[in-house]
Scaffold this motif. Sequence first.
Motif, PDB file in Angstrom:
ATOM      1  N   THR A 185      28.821  46.940  41.497  1.00  0.00           N
ATOM      2  CA  THR A 185      30.414  48.104  42.477  1.00  0.00           C
ATOM      3  C   THR A 185      31.519  46.866  43.437  1.00  0.00           C
ATOM      4  N   PHE A 186      30.399  46.038  43.502  1.00  0.00           N
ATOM      5  CA  PHE A 186      31.900  45.475  44.329  1.00  0.00           C
ATOM      6  C   PHE A 186      33.080  45.159  43.770  1.00  0.00           C
ATOM      7  N   MET A 187      32.916  44.433  42.324  1.00  0.00           N
ATOM      8  CA  MET A 187      33.587  43.935  41.305  1.00  0.00           C
ATOM      9  C   MET A 187      34.575  45.296  40.988  1.00  0.00           C
ATOM     10  N   ILE A 188      34.450  46.528  40.719  1.00  0.00           N
ATOM     11  CA  ILE A 188      34.747  47.565  40.546  1.00  0.00           C
ATOM     12  C   ILE A 188      36.097  47.654  40.787  1.00  0.00           C
ATOM     13  N   VAL A 241      36.019  39.441  32.560  1.00  0.00           N
ATOM     14  CA  VAL A 241      37.210  40.847  32.029  1.00  0.00           C
ATOM     15  C   VAL A 241      37.807  40.699  33.230  1.00  0.00           C
ATOM     16  N   PHE A 242      36.804  40.821  34.255  1.00  0.00           N
ATOM     17  CA  PHE A 242      37.234  40.619  35.746  1.00  0.00           C
ATOM     18  C   PHE A 242      37.893  39.881  36.480  1.00  0.00           C
ATOM     19  N   ILE A 243      37.435  38.835  35.998  1.00  0.00           N
ATOM     20  CA  ILE A 243      37.780  37.185  36.180  1.00  0.00           C
ATOM     21  C   ILE A 243      39.224  36.832  35.883  1.00  0.00           C
ATOM     22  N   VAL A 244      38.872  37.733  34.862  1.00  0.00           N
ATOM     23  CA  VAL A 244      40.822  37.568  34.256  1.00  0.00           C
ATOM     24  C   VAL A 244      42.071  38.413  35.123  1.00  0.00           C
ATOM     25  N   MET A 245      41.274  39.653  34.939  1.00  0.00           N
ATOM     26  CA  MET A 245      41.611  40.615  35.587  1.00  0.00           C
ATOM     27  C   MET A 245      42.546  39.946  36.858  1.00  0.00           C
ATOM     28  N   PRO A 278      43.458  28.098  38.543  1.00  0.00           N
ATOM     29  CA  PRO A 278      44.869  29.755  37.949  1.00  0.00           C
ATOM     30  C   PRO A 278      44.330  31.046  39.969  1.00  0.00           C
ATOM     31  N   CYS A 279      42.911  30.184  40.774  1.00  0.00           N
ATOM     32  CA  CYS A 279      43.314  31.399  41.816  1.00  0.00           C
ATOM     33  C   CYS A 279      44.300  30.379  42.823  1.00  0.00           C
ATOM     34  N   SER A 280      44.538  29.309  43.165  1.00  0.00           N
ATOM     35  CA  SER A 280      45.588  28.943  43.983  1.00  0.00           C
ATOM     36  C   SER A 280      46.981  29.659  43.007  1.00  0.00           C
ATOM     37  N   ARG A 281      47.083  29.219  41.740  1.00  0.00           N
ATOM     38  CA  ARG A 281      47.897  29.571  40.931  1.00  0.00           C
ATOM     39  C   ARG A 281      48.492  31.122  41.148  1.00  0.00           C
ATOM     40  N   PHE A 282      47.782  32.093  41.457  1.00  0.00           N
ATOM     41  CA  PHE A 282      48.177  33.217  41.437  1.00  0.00           C
ATOM     42  C   PHE A 282      47.876  33.841  42.526  1.00  0.00           C
ATOM     43  N   ARG A 283      47.403  32.610  43.521  1.00  0.00           N
ATOM     44  CA  ARG A 283      47.038  33.413  45.425  1.00  0.00           C
ATOM     45  C   ARG A 283      46.009  34.536  45.072  1.00  0.00           C
ATOM     46  N   VAL A 284      44.934  34.199  44.458  1.00  0.00           N
ATOM     47  CA  VAL A 284      43.702  35.031  44.956  1.00  0.00           C
ATOM     48  C   VAL A 284      42.963  34.230  46.224  1.00  0.00           C
ATOM     49  N   VAL A 285      43.603  35.618  47.453  1.00  0.00           N
ATOM     50  CA  VAL A 285      42.542  34.297  48.499  1.00  0.00           C
ATOM     51  C   VAL A 285      42.067  35.235  49.568  1.00  0.00           C
ATOM     52  N   GLY A 286      41.433  34.976  50.557  1.00  0.00           N
ATOM     53  CA  GLY A 286      40.855  35.878  51.048  1.00  0.00           C
ATOM     54  C   GLY A 286      39.800  36.716  50.406  1.00  0.00           C
ATOM     55  N   HIS A 287      39.552  37.954  50.852  1.00  0.00           N
ATOM     56  CA  HIS A 287      38.254  38.621  50.311  1.00  0.00           C
ATOM     57  C   HIS A 287      38.005  38.399  48.600  1.00  0.00           C
ATOM     58  N   TYR A 288      39.417  38.790  47.684  1.00  0.00           N
ATOM     59  CA  TYR A 288      39.457  38.198  46.215  1.00  0.00           C
ATOM     60  C   TYR A 288      38.552  36.953  46.313  1.00  0.00           C
ATOM     61  N   PHE A 289      39.402  36.183  46.934  1.00  0.00           N
ATOM     62  CA  PHE A 289      38.638  35.013  46.581  1.00  0.00           C
ATOM     63  C   PHE A 289      36.809  34.978  46.424  1.00  0.00           C
ATOM     64  N   THR A 290      36.988  35.465  48.109  1.00  0.00           N
ATOM     65  CA  THR A 290      35.516  35.192  48.211  1.00  0.00           C
ATOM     66  C   THR A 290      34.802  36.097  46.885  1.00  0.00           C
ATOM     67  N   LEU A 291      35.062  37.276  46.569  1.00  0.00           N
ATOM     68  CA  LEU A 291      34.356  38.237  45.705  1.00  0.00           C
ATOM     69  C   LEU A 291      34.639  38.097  43.639  1.00  0.00           C
ATOM     70  N   MET A 292      35.755  37.019  43.658  1.00  0.00           N
ATOM     71  CA  MET A 292      35.908  36.087  43.504  1.00  0.00           C
ATOM     72  C   MET A 292      34.676  35.511  42.291  1.00  0.00           C
ATOM     73  N   THR A 293      34.618  34.602  43.045  1.00  0.00           N
ATOM     74  CA  THR A 293      33.573  33.341  43.002  1.00  0.00           C
ATOM     75  C   THR A 293      32.103  34.154  43.473  1.00  0.00           C
ATOM     76  N   LEU A 294      32.446  35.443  43.966  1.00  0.00           N
ATOM     77  CA  LEU A 294      30.955  36.575  43.505  1.00  0.00           C
ATOM     78  C   LEU A 294      30.612  36.312  42.469  1.00  0.00           C
ATOM     79  N   ALA A 295      31.757  36.888  41.215  1.00  0.00           N
ATOM     80  CA  ALA A 295      31.556  37.039  39.807  1.00  0.00           C
ATOM     81  C   ALA A 295      31.220  36.225  38.811  1.00  0.00           C
ATOM     82  N   VAL A 296      31.629  34.480  39.610  1.00  0.00           N
ATOM     83  CA  VAL A 296      31.242  33.014  39.050  1.00  0.00           C
ATOM     84  C   VAL A 296      29.695  32.807  38.935  1.00  0.00           C
ATOM     85  N   GLY A 297      29.108  33.069  40.005  1.00  0.00           N
ATOM     86  CA  GLY A 297      28.262  32.965  40.430  1.00  0.00           C
ATOM     87  C   GLY A 297      27.154  33.738  39.559  1.00  0.00           C
ATOM     88  N   GLU A 298      27.804  35.539  39.280  1.00  0.00           N
ATOM     89  CA  GLU A 298      26.783  35.521  38.502  1.00  0.00           C
ATOM     90  C   GLU A 298      27.129  35.581  37.204  1.00  0.00           C
TER      91      GLU A 298
END
Lengths: 288, 332
Positions: free
Chosen positions: A226-229, A271-275, B108-128
Motif C-alpha cells: 500500500t505504501f509503495m502504491i 518496478v516501484f524502485i525503478v519508477m 541512483p538514489c543520490s543521482r535522481f534526488r530520492v530524499v526524505g519520505h521517498y528515500f525511506t519508502l524506497m529502502t522499505l521496498a528494497v528490504g521487502e
Amino acid sequence: MIDPIFLAEAAINGILLGGILALLALGLNLIFGVIEVVWIVYVDLVMLCMYAMYFLYQVQGWPFWAAGVVSLGLGALLGIAVHLLVISPILMSPPINQLLATGGLLFFIQSFATFLWTTDHRSLRFSLPSFEVGGIFLPATRLIPFGISVLAMLALYLFLTRTYMGTAIRAVAQDRDAMSLMGASPQRVYVVTSAVGGMMAGLAGALLVFQYSVHPFFGGQFGPLTFMICVLGGLGNMVGAFVASFVMSEIISIAGVIWSTEMGYVIAFLVFIVMMFLRPGGILARRE
Amino acid sequence: MRATGSLAGRGAAAAVGVVLLAVPLFLTGGWGQYALHVLIQIFIWSFIGQAWSLMGRFGLVSLGHGAFLGLGAYAVALLWNFFGLTPWVGAVIAVVGTGLFAAVIAYPCSRFRVVGHYFTLMTLAVGEVIRLLIIAERDWTGGSLGLTLKTAGSRGLLAIQFADRRVFYYGALVLWAAGLWVWWRLDRSMARSAMEAIGEDETAAASVGIHVTRFKIGITVLSAAMTALGGVAYAQYITYVNPETLSGIGVSLRIVFAVVLGGMYVLLGPTVGTALTIALSESLRIVFGLKFIGMAETIYGLLLVLFIIFLPAGIYGSLARLVARRPAGAGV
C-alpha cells in the motif's frame, strides 16, 4: 507457454484486486496528503476491522451489511484515536519520529491481537455463486468487493469535491499555512480526514474478508504494498494512487501466474524502485 | 564538552572497558550463561544500530537495513552449507558484496534526488524485495522455515562455531568497540560537517563544493557493510537464519527503534537504546513466559510509542542534553 485463458483470468483478477488496493491506497494517501504523516499502521487497522467482521458475521450471526456498518464505524473511531492519541502530540516532531510512533503502534496492535485471538487464521464462510464467461471464472467473492469499492471511491470523490468539509480538506492539502492564515483551524480538518481515512480502512476490512482469512500479521501482507502504491502514484496524489493500484495489482497477478506469488511481489517492488528513479514525483507527475 | 578528550572521561572509559573484559569470569552457571547470551545480543545489535545511525543522523532514514542484514547472513550461511567455504572468507565476500549492492542502490538514489519520505519508502521496498527473494528461493534458503548452519564438529575455529559462549562474548565486544570507533572517527571528521550540510540542504551543500553524491554513497556503503558484518556475526552466533528475523520490515523497524530510543546523535545512543529494548523484551518474556503469548510484545510496542511521544531526542540523548544544559543555565 502459458494458456492465454490463464493470463486473461489473471488480468481480470488483477483488476478486481486493484479495486481493493485502490481503496487502501486512497485512504492512506488522503491522510498523507492532508496531515503529511505516513501511517505505517494503516493496514493493521484494516486487520482489526476484519476481526470485527469475523466476530459479528461468523460468530454472532449478524447480517453482513450490519457487520459492515459496524466495521466502517470502528475504522472511523480507530482513525480518530490514532490521530488524537499518537499523531496530534507529535505533529511538530521530525517525520522520522512520527513514522516510528505509528510503527510502535503497529507492534502494539499486532501483538495485542496475537494475545487476544492467537495466531490462528480465521475466515468467513460465504455461499456465493461463480460466473463463467468464455472459460474465465468470475467468483462473486471478487466481483462484489470490487463493485462496492468502486462505489466507495466515487463517494469519496463526491465528498471531496462537492461538500464544504471536502473542500476544506483539499484546501489544507494544498497549503496548510494559508489555511491557518484564513483563520481556519487545521485540527478539525485533521480529525475529519483521519476519520474518513479510517472509514476507508473499515470498508476495506469488510471487503477483504470475502477473499482473505484474518490473522494478527495480516498487515504485513498488504502494508508495504500500500505504501509503495501511494509513492508510485505520488504521495498525496489521489488520481495517481488510483492508477498505481491497478498497475501494481496487474503486475502481481500476471507475474504471480507466470512464476510464483513471491516473484509477483518482487517484480512489482522492483518496478516501484525503478519508477522511483525515473519518476520520483509519481507516475502522473510532470518531470521537473 | 567532548568527554572522551578529558582525563576523567578516559578514566571512566578505561574502567568500563576493564569491567566489560572481566564480566565473563563472574557469569557462570545457568543464569550466568543466560546473562552472557543477552550481553552478546546487545553488543551485536548495538553494532548494527551504530551502523544504521551513521546514515540516520544525516537524514538518510532507512527502513531497509534488514536487506543488508539478510544479505550478509545468508551469503555466509549458504556459502558454508553448500560449498563448505569457511565463514572467515565468506564474511569478506558477504561484506564486500553487500557494500556493492548498497552502492548500486545509493547511486541512483543520490543521482535522481530520492530524499526524505521517498528515500525511506524506497529502502522499505528494497528490504521487502530481499525478504521475498529469500522466501522464493526456498530450494536453497529453506524459505520461511529458515536455514540451520551445518555443524562443524572439530573444525570449530574454521567454521566460527564455538561451544563456549565466552568466545562469542569477546568477539561481539570487539565488534561493538570497533563500531564505536568508526562512529567516533566519523563524528570528528570533515565528512561529518559535509554530511550535515547535505542533510540540511543538498543544493546549498553542492554550491559550496561538497561532492554530494560521493559522500552519500560512501556513508550508505559503510553503513550497509557494517550491517552485513553484524548479520554475519548474529548468524554465526545463533547458527540459524530466518527471513523474518533477519530481513524485512520487522527487523528494520526494530533497529531504528533502538537507535531512536537511545538517541542517534550521541556516541552511546544506539548502545543505550539497544540495551534497553533487549532488556525490556527479555524481562517481559521472563515475566509473562508462555502464559500470555503476545503480552510482552504488546507492552513493548506501547512503551515505544510513549517514549517517542515524550522523549523525542531519545533517552540517552535527552539525558545528555539535560547535563549539557545545566552548567550553562547556572552561569546565567
